[in-house]
Motif scaffolding. Structure first.
Motif, PDB file in Angstrom:
ATOM      1  N   ALA A 112      -3.415  17.824  15.423  1.00 20.50           N
ATOM      2  CA  ALA A 112      -4.311  17.169  16.367  1.00 20.50           C
ATOM      3  C   ALA A 112      -3.826  17.299  17.802  1.00 20.50           C
ATOM      4  CB  ALA A 112      -4.469  15.696  15.998  1.00 20.50           C
ATOM      5  N   SER A 113      -2.545  17.596  17.993  1.00 24.29           N
ATOM      6  CA  SER A 113      -2.009  17.691  19.348  1.00 24.29           C
ATOM      7  C   SER A 113      -1.910  19.129  19.856  1.00 24.29           C
ATOM      8  CB  SER A 113      -0.621  17.048  19.412  1.00 24.29           C
ATOM      9  OG  SER A 113       0.354  17.861  18.797  1.00 24.29           O
ATOM     10  N   VAL A 114      -2.246  20.109  18.989  1.00 25.02           N
ATOM     11  CA  VAL A 114      -2.180  21.517  19.392  1.00 25.02           C
ATOM     12  C   VAL A 114      -3.496  21.893  20.064  1.00 25.02           C
ATOM     13  CG1 VAL A 114      -1.916  23.886  18.562  1.00 25.02           C
ATOM     14  CG2 VAL A 114      -0.629  22.041  17.440  1.00 25.02           C
ATOM     15  N   PRO A 115      -3.473  22.645  21.186  1.00 26.64           N
ATOM     16  CA  PRO A 115      -2.281  23.192  21.844  1.00 26.64           C
ATOM     17  C   PRO A 115      -1.800  22.406  23.058  1.00 26.64           C
ATOM     18  CG  PRO A 115      -4.201  24.340  22.643  1.00 26.64           C
ATOM     19  CD  PRO A 115      -4.706  23.296  21.682  1.00 26.64           C
ATOM     20  N   GLU A 116      -2.637  21.465  23.548  1.00 25.57           N
ATOM     21  CA  GLU A 116      -2.303  20.854  24.834  1.00 25.57           C
ATOM     22  C   GLU A 116      -1.843  19.410  24.746  1.00 25.57           C
ATOM     23  OE1 GLU A 116      -4.849  22.190  28.243  1.00 25.57           O
ATOM     24  OE2 GLU A 116      -6.228  22.726  26.625  1.00 25.57           O
ATOM     25  N   GLY A 117      -1.872  18.821  23.552  1.00 24.64           N
ATOM     26  CA  GLY A 117      -1.437  17.445  23.419  1.00 24.64           C
ATOM     27  C   GLY A 117       0.072  17.315  23.484  1.00 24.64           C
ATOM     28  N   ASP A 118       0.535  16.096  23.711  1.00 25.78           N
ATOM     29  CA  ASP A 118       1.980  15.840  23.794  1.00 25.78           C
ATOM     30  C   ASP A 118       2.455  15.207  22.494  1.00 25.78           C
ATOM     31  OD1 ASP A 118       4.558  15.413  24.450  1.00 25.78           O
ATOM     32  OD2 ASP A 118       4.189  13.970  26.054  1.00 25.78           O
ATOM     33  N   PHE A 119       3.166  15.991  21.701  1.00 28.88           N
ATOM     34  CA  PHE A 119       3.716  15.536  20.428  1.00 28.88           C
ATOM     35  C   PHE A 119       5.237  15.445  20.483  1.00 28.88           C
ATOM     36  CE2 PHE A 119       4.616  16.194  15.785  1.00 28.88           C
ATOM     37  CZ  PHE A 119       3.877  15.117  15.294  1.00 28.88           C
ATOM     38  N   THR A 120       5.810  15.701  21.647  1.00 29.67           N
ATOM     39  CA  THR A 120       7.270  15.842  21.726  1.00 29.67           C
ATOM     40  C   THR A 120       8.004  14.534  21.415  1.00 29.67           C
ATOM     41  OG1 THR A 120       7.140  15.480  24.128  1.00 29.67           O
ATOM     42  CG2 THR A 120       7.194  17.765  23.339  1.00 29.67           C
ATOM     43  N   ALA A 121       7.435  13.391  21.780  1.00 33.17           N
ATOM     44  CA  ALA A 121       8.105  12.134  21.466  1.00 33.17           C
ATOM     45  C   ALA A 121       8.214  11.942  19.958  1.00 33.17           C
ATOM     46  CB  ALA A 121       7.362  10.960  22.100  1.00 33.17           C
ATOM     47  N   GLU A 122       7.152  12.293  19.235  1.00 37.50           N
ATOM     48  CA  GLU A 122       7.182  12.194  17.781  1.00 37.50           C
ATOM     49  C   GLU A 122       8.150  13.211  17.180  1.00 37.50           C
ATOM     50  OE1 GLU A 122       6.039   9.895  16.033  1.00 37.50           O
ATOM     51  OE2 GLU A 122       4.766   8.904  17.510  1.00 37.50           O
ATOM     52  N   SER A 123       8.185  14.407  17.733  1.00 34.80           N
ATOM     53  CA  SER A 123       9.111  15.428  17.241  1.00 34.80           C
ATOM     54  C   SER A 123      10.556  14.984  17.430  1.00 34.80           C
ATOM     55  CB  SER A 123       8.864  16.761  17.961  1.00 34.80           C
ATOM     56  OG  SER A 123       7.558  17.224  17.707  1.00 34.80           O
ATOM     57  N   PHE A 124      10.837  14.349  18.543  1.00 37.03           N
ATOM     58  CA  PHE A 124      12.181  13.827  18.805  1.00 37.03           C
ATOM     59  C   PHE A 124      12.557  12.781  17.754  1.00 37.03           C
ATOM     60  CE2 PHE A 124      15.195  10.922  20.768  1.00 37.03           C
ATOM     61  CZ  PHE A 124      16.088  11.763  21.417  1.00 37.03           C
ATOM     62  N   LEU A 125      11.643  11.840  17.500  1.00 38.88           N
ATOM     63  CA  LEU A 125      11.906  10.803  16.504  1.00 38.88           C
ATOM     64  C   LEU A 125      12.048  11.392  15.105  1.00 38.88           C
ATOM     65  CD1 LEU A 125       9.431   8.033  17.723  1.00 38.88           C
ATOM     66  CD2 LEU A 125      11.921   8.060  17.982  1.00 38.88           C
ATOM     67  N   LEU A 126      11.263  12.430  14.815  1.00 39.71           N
ATOM     68  CA  LEU A 126      11.370  13.084  13.518  1.00 39.71           C
ATOM     69  C   LEU A 126      12.734  13.762  13.362  1.00 39.71           C
ATOM     70  CD1 LEU A 126      10.168  13.918  10.830  1.00 39.71           C
ATOM     71  CD2 LEU A 126       8.991  15.799  12.008  1.00 39.71           C
ATOM     72  N   GLY A 127      13.237  14.338  14.448  1.00 43.67           N
ATOM     73  CA  GLY A 127      14.579  14.909  14.412  1.00 43.67           C
ATOM     74  C   GLY A 127      15.622  13.848  14.115  1.00 43.67           C
ATOM     75  N   GLN A 128      15.485  12.683  14.731  1.00 42.68           N
ATOM     76  CA  GLN A 128      16.413  11.587  14.453  1.00 42.68           C
ATOM     77  C   GLN A 128      16.334  11.148  12.986  1.00 42.68           C
ATOM     78  OE1 GLN A 128      15.203   8.688  17.485  1.00 42.68           O
ATOM     79  NE2 GLN A 128      17.127   9.077  18.580  1.00 42.68           N
ATOM     80  N   ALA A 129      15.114  11.007  12.472  1.00 45.28           N
ATOM     81  CA  ALA A 129      14.949  10.577  11.084  1.00 45.28           C
ATOM     82  C   ALA A 129      15.566  11.584  10.120  1.00 45.28           C
ATOM     83  CB  ALA A 129      13.465  10.385  10.775  1.00 45.28           C
ATOM     84  N   THR A 130      15.389  12.874  10.402  1.00 43.54           N
ATOM     85  CA  THR A 130      15.972  13.908   9.543  1.00 43.54           C
ATOM     86  C   THR A 130      17.488  13.823   9.550  1.00 43.54           C
ATOM     87  OG1 THR A 130      14.072  15.356  10.001  1.00 43.54           O
ATOM     88  CG2 THR A 130      16.060  16.389   9.104  1.00 43.54           C
ATOM     89  N   ALA A 131      18.070  13.628  10.721  1.00 45.34           N
ATOM     90  CA  ALA A 131      19.524  13.496  10.808  1.00 45.34           C
ATOM     91  C   ALA A 131      20.019  12.257  10.071  1.00 45.34           C
ATOM     92  CB  ALA A 131      19.950  13.458  12.278  1.00 45.34           C
ATOM     93  N   GLU A 132      19.266  11.167  10.161  1.00 47.45           N
ATOM     94  CA  GLU A 132      19.647   9.949   9.433  1.00 47.45           C
ATOM     95  C   GLU A 132      19.693  10.203   7.925  1.00 47.45           C
ATOM     96  OE1 GLU A 132      17.400   6.448  10.262  1.00 47.45           O
ATOM     97  OE2 GLU A 132      17.477   6.760  12.434  1.00 47.45           O
ATOM     98  N   VAL A 133      18.689  10.914   7.414  1.00 44.08           N
ATOM     99  CA  VAL A 133      18.653  11.213   5.985  1.00 44.08           C
ATOM    100  C   VAL A 133      19.821  12.105   5.595  1.00 44.08           C
ATOM    101  CG1 VAL A 133      17.360  12.459   4.210  1.00 44.08           C
ATOM    102  CG2 VAL A 133      16.178  10.836   5.704  1.00 44.08           C
TER     103      VAL A 133
END
Length: 479
Positions: free
Chosen positions: A259-280
């Motif tokens: 839903a955010s491609v190509p011009e939406g801003d999804f970077t905040a969610e991507s950052f949080l997803l990176g944190q969640a992956t590292a936590e796991v």
């Protein structure tokens, strides 16, 4: 069909040494079921032998969970060994088969067939997971911790399984079948099974025991004992299904990203997803054994990647011009080991992508720790560098960006979100994967090669997506 054989002799007489007799599942019923299953099985999304004729179906075990009485439905649990052209020893599938004398219109799509002739003439056979009454029986067995011969149902300590939850089969395409009960629970039934505890059960239990909130809490599971002969795997547990908390009000990671491609801003969610992956990853490394890979093991990793490349290039002509450049990524990985570098290895997700994560009000949750279903279960349970999951998620951002076509805006979206995911991972994990250029290139290349083979076989129209990554990864050694 003349080129197909099926047999229930193993279920009736014990068959090969060590094969368990199927209690209460009569051989005459099984004989009548198998021809119907033969025609139905290749049409299922989760059947791995599409396009290859079935040559043999053999019942490994058959257990009657509910006997039909009057107008009530019967329920039979089956493990089938299915061979098709090119399958070698074959695959083992789990089926839950319902029988009815009449079929409501709502269950017509679940119909497997009608038995003609014999003692069961006219009996209607269906995929039981689509029958609310039969799916409810499964939940009841999990609630009560029932056991039927070698088929055992287990409830997690302290977990509650309410009554009166209406079941519905999930609509998402996947290699298994999921049944949602009300808005409380979801049961994943594994379709293709093999000896050994399924990583989805093993890792989910380990993460829950460690107090992780990044996975839906496990509520129960059911399993059996591998019933095939007395060779490899005989007597090992076989995970058949996993019951977890259902998370209503969540958003699918893939749909959110698209839903955010190509011009939406999804970077905040991507950052949080990176944190969640590292936590796991951190929780798994603390909960389960870890290893250190030295020169020999790293060289083995590189050799495996090279072998997969050669096999894929033989099957996908578009890969041929890139073979030499792509091999250099794996040679560079091997050189790390030759230079004295070691790599930590641990249990990982194994098939991480945007479709395997949910956004809840409390953050990202990771699902489906089964690993790549096409790989042997012992390989999926092997400790691996955590960067494998990281590289797989980076590939998923590329898929989302190019899903509706290529272009500068889509490419820029992918680059932003890949960087944000890596940055989030670095803030929570014990290392920064963005600085591991050799590792990232090797694992991302390996994943892209796999994607090319998959798309060429199953979704040829999608082949340009991984091929764009192949062009990028072969052009430069930098991440």
């Amino acid at each position: 069909m003349s080129d197909t054989s099926w047999s229930t002799s193993a279920a009736r007489t014990g068959g090969a040494p060590g094969l368990r007799r199927a209690p209460a599942a009569g051989g005459e019923l099984l004989d009548a079921l198998l021809p119907l299953i033969h025609g139905w099985l290749p049409q299922q999304r989760w059947f791995s032998g599409k396009g290859r004729p079935i040559t043999d179906i053999r019942v490994l075990s058959g257990t009657e969970l509910a006997a039909p009485a009057g107008d009530s439905s019967g329920l039979v649990h089956l493990l089938l060994r299915v061979r098709h052209l090119g399958s070698g020893a074959g695959d083992t599938y789990q089926l839950l088969v319902g029988t009815r004398t009449t079929l409501p219109t709502s269950l017509a799509p679940a119909l497997i067939g009608r038995i003609d002739g014999g003692a069961h003439d006219g009996l209607l056979v269906l995929d039981a997971l689509h029958d609310p009454a039969l799916a409810g029986r499964l939940l009841g067995h999990l609630r009560d911790g029932d056991r039927f011969s070698c088929l055992g149902f287990h409830r997690s300590p302290g977990a509650e399984i309410p009554t009166g939850l209406g079941p519905r089969v999930g609509t998402a395409e996947q290699s298994n079948t999921s049944v949602v009960f009300g808005d409380s629970l979801i049961l994943k039934v594994f379709r293709r099974v093999s000896p050994g505890t399924n990583p989805d059960l093993e890792l989910t239990l380990a993460l829950a025991a460690a107090g992780s909130t990044r996975v839906p809490a496990p509520v129960g599971w059911f399993e059996t004992v591998w019933p095939y002969g007395d060779g490899d795997g005989a007597g090992e547990p076989v995970t058949l299904g996993l019951l977890q908390r259902f998370l209503p009000g969540t958003a699918d990671g893939w749909e959110l990203a698209l839903a955010s491609v190509p011009e939406g801003d999804f970077t905040a969610e991507s950052f949080l997803l990176g944190q969640a992956t590292a936590e796991v990853h951190t929780a798994l490394a603390r909960a389960l054994p870890v290893e250190t890979l030295g020169e020999t093991q790293i060289e083995g990793l590189a050799d495996g990647m090279t072998a997969r490349l050669e096999a894929a290039a033989s099957a996908v002509p578009a890969l041929q011009p890139y073979r030499t450049a792509l091999r250099s990524a794996f040679q560079d990985l091997a050189e790390l080991g030759h230079g004295g570098r070691t790599l930590p290895a641990q249990r990982v997700h194994g098939d991480l992508h945007l479709g395997q994560v949910l956004r809840t009000p409390d953050g990202w949750v990771l699902l489906d720790f089964e690993g790549e279903p096409a790989q042997p279960i012992e390989e999926r349970r092997r400790p691996q560098p955590a960067v494998r999951d990281v590289a797989a998620m980076l590939r998923s951002f590329d898929y989302a960006a190019r899903h509706h076509g290529a272009g500068p805006l889509a490419e820029a979206w992918a680059k932003r979100n890949r960087s944000a995911f890596l940055a989030g991972y670095a803030t929570t994990g014990d290392h920064d994967p963005a600085g591991e250029h050799v590792l990232m290139r090797a694992f991302e290349t390996d994943k892209a090669v796999y994607e090319c083979l998959y798309e060429a076989r199953h979704r040829p129209a999608w082949l340009p997506i991984p091929m764009s990554a192949i062009e990028r990864l072969s052009a430069s050694p930098s991440h």
